[in-house]
Structure formats: structure tokens, C-alpha cells
Design an enzyme around this catalytic site. Sequence first.
Site, PDB file in Angstrom:
ATOM      1  N   GLU A  50      39.220  42.507  48.847  1.00  0.00           N
ATOM      2  CA  GLU A  50      38.978  42.827  50.259  1.00  0.00           C
ATOM      3  C   GLU A  50      38.136  44.095  50.313  1.00  0.00           C
ATOM      4  O   GLU A  50      38.606  45.186  50.023  1.00  0.00           O
ATOM      5  CB  GLU A  50      40.312  43.049  50.997  1.00  0.00           C
ATOM      6  CG  GLU A  50      40.111  43.471  52.445  1.00  0.00           C
ATOM      7  CD  GLU A  50      41.410  43.873  53.156  1.00  0.00           C
ATOM      8  OE1 GLU A  50      42.505  43.526  52.682  1.00  0.00           O
ATOM      9  OE2 GLU A  50      41.309  44.553  54.188  1.00  0.00           O
ATOM     10  N   ARG A  54      35.154  50.481  55.853  1.00  0.00           N
ATOM     11  CA  ARG A  54      35.478  51.900  56.109  1.00  0.00           C
ATOM     12  C   ARG A  54      34.371  52.820  55.648  1.00  0.00           C
ATOM     13  O   ARG A  54      34.340  53.992  55.996  1.00  0.00           O
ATOM     14  CB  ARG A  54      36.761  52.279  55.369  1.00  0.00           C
ATOM     15  CG  ARG A  54      37.946  51.623  56.000  1.00  0.00           C
ATOM     16  CD  ARG A  54      39.178  51.828  55.179  1.00  0.00           C
ATOM     17  NE  ARG A  54      40.115  50.801  55.561  1.00  0.00           N
ATOM     18  CZ  ARG A  54      41.369  50.756  55.203  1.00  0.00           C
ATOM     19  NH1 ARG A  54      41.861  51.684  54.418  1.00  0.00           N
ATOM     20  NH2 ARG A  54      42.131  49.768  55.604  1.00  0.00           N
ATOM     21  N   THR A  78      38.976  45.644  57.466  1.00  0.00           N
ATOM     22  CA  THR A  78      38.722  46.648  58.502  1.00  0.00           C
ATOM     23  C   THR A  78      37.564  46.225  59.414  1.00  0.00           C
ATOM     24  O   THR A  78      36.738  47.042  59.818  1.00  0.00           O
ATOM     25  CB  THR A  78      38.461  48.059  57.901  1.00  0.00           C
ATOM     26  OG1 THR A  78      39.322  48.263  56.768  1.00  0.00           O
ATOM     27  CG2 THR A  78      38.795  49.155  58.904  1.00  0.00           C
ATOM     28  N   LYS A 138      47.849  39.268  58.953  1.00  0.00           N
ATOM     29  CA  LYS A 138      48.076  40.486  58.181  1.00  0.00           C
ATOM     30  C   LYS A 138      49.146  41.257  58.960  1.00  0.00           C
ATOM     31  O   LYS A 138      49.052  41.380  60.190  1.00  0.00           O
ATOM     32  CB  LYS A 138      46.768  41.287  58.116  1.00  0.00           C
ATOM     33  CG  LYS A 138      46.932  42.731  57.684  1.00  0.00           C
ATOM     34  CD  LYS A 138      45.553  43.394  57.558  1.00  0.00           C
ATOM     35  CE  LYS A 138      45.687  44.901  57.423  1.00  0.00           C
ATOM     36  NZ  LYS A 138      44.809  45.456  56.406  1.00  0.00           N
TER      37      LYS A 138
HETATM   38  C1  3PG Z   1      44.955  48.358  54.831  1.00  0.00           C
HETATM   39  O1  3PG Z   1      44.007  48.439  55.592  1.00  0.00           O
HETATM   40  O2  3PG Z   1      45.387  47.268  54.479  1.00  0.00           O
HETATM   41  C2  3PG Z   1      45.666  49.595  54.430  1.00  0.00           C
HETATM   42  O3  3PG Z   1      44.950  50.739  54.682  1.00  0.00           O
HETATM   43  C3  3PG Z   1      46.249  49.607  53.090  1.00  0.00           C
HETATM   44  O4  3PG Z   1      47.281  50.489  53.171  1.00  0.00           O
HETATM   45  P1  3PG Z   1      47.638  51.436  51.971  1.00  0.00           P
HETATM   46  O5  3PG Z   1      46.516  52.410  51.825  1.00  0.00           O
HETATM   47  O6  3PG Z   1      48.923  52.132  52.387  1.00  0.00           O
HETATM   48  O7  3PG Z   1      47.841  50.579  50.770  1.00  0.00           O
END
Ligand code: 3PG
Length: 218
Positions: A50, A54, A78, A138
Site C-alpha cells: 500500500e 502522504r 491515504t 479498512k
Molecule cells: C494507516 O494509514 O493505515 C496508518 O497510518 C497505519 O497506522 P500505524 O502507523 O499505526 O501502523
Amino acid sequence: MAKMLSERLSEELERITAACPLVPVIAIDNLDEALPLARALVDGGITILEITLRTVHGVEAIRQLREALPDVWVGAGTVTTVEQYRAVEAAGAQFVITPGSTRELLEYGVDAQAPLLPGVSTLSEMMEGYRLGYRQFKFFPAEVAGGIAALKAFSGPFSDVCFCPTGGIRQDTAADYLQLPNVAAVGGTWLTPKDAIATGDWSRITDIARASLSLVKG
Ligand code: 3PG
């Protein structure tokens, strides 16, 4: 009447989330790191990536990884707007993950090119997607939104819904989530520690992937 999620997309998403129990959530700070990082994960047994939007390199990283790694599922994370959804589809993304759900994204996703895994943290958000035919979501941010207890509670009213929880999940808690019958896969950034990427310590990333997979498979 609102258009419903196509069977093709629903089945495709099921295939993708069944491919690998762990989904690394990846942010590419330098484009040069995308391929070695992806290869390190794949060497550790990961078959789904994935790539988040970001950073500004997300879309281009997806394009390059799709070309270089044809046997791995490469998708976008994202994604928060339909414009971004279209951009990642054009780059070859095989799935799209959103942190939350907007009606616009849910409606675009019902007959998009790449299947959508919409983010939810509440039953009301889930019901919006459910109404359009979505049966996989999700669950984010998993740990702060109730974690395992919440997922168990969701299975009461929505026994035909499956989740990919992310947010606060780590190597030693992934297996507990995956034991739930309504969890298809779990995601997170623990698989791609920033310091290892910064120093190009690809073998450490391979080791983390391998160890994490062996914990959830064992
Ligand atoms: C996501 O977008 O899935 C999360 O930011 C992942 O979360 P984590 O950084 O706590 O693993």
C-alpha cells in the site's frame, strides 16, 4: 436509485485482501527508495504493497512498482479525493484505500477501475458503504477506535462484513487481530521503520516482514 458496487470489484477486492495477511503501509520520502524497499518486503514474503499519498512521490512510486514488480499487488493508500483516486488508477494502482469514507468516494468506487477499500471507524460510516454494496472496509484507526473488542461487536449486526484493521497494530498484536473471523488482513507501518529506510537497511526490513509473517501464520 444509487448504483451498487459491481460484483467484479467486490470479488477483486476479496482476492487482494486474501493474498497476504499483512499489508505494509508505505510512505515514500525519496523515490529512489521505492524499489529497494518494495523488494526487501517481497523478499520477506509480502505480496501486497500500500503506497500512500502522504508524500508527493506516491503516484510515481506506484507507477514504477507496478512496472518492476508485476507479481505483487500494488495499491494506493491515504486517498482522500476522487481526483487522487483517478490519478492512482492512471498510474496502475490495483486497489485504493481511503482513511475514511465520503459519499463521493464511495459512489466513485462502485464502478471504478480499481477496487476501493473504504476506511471506517464507526457503524454509521459502515452503513453508508454497506448500502452501496461494500462488504469489506479498512478499520482505522483500529487501536484507538476500539480495537479487537470493537471488531467483535461489529460482527453482531454485520456478520457478512470483513475488515482490514490498521492504526496502532504492531508485530506482536497482528496475530490477535487475524484470529478474528471478520478480519481479512491487517496493515501498518511497523513493517517499514523509518530509520531502516533512511539508512538503506533493507535486510532489516526483510527480517521484520519474515518474522511478522511467521508470527501470524504460526
Ligand atoms: C494507516 O494509514 O493505515 C496508518 O497510518 C497505519 O497506522 P500505524 O502507523 O499505526 O501502523
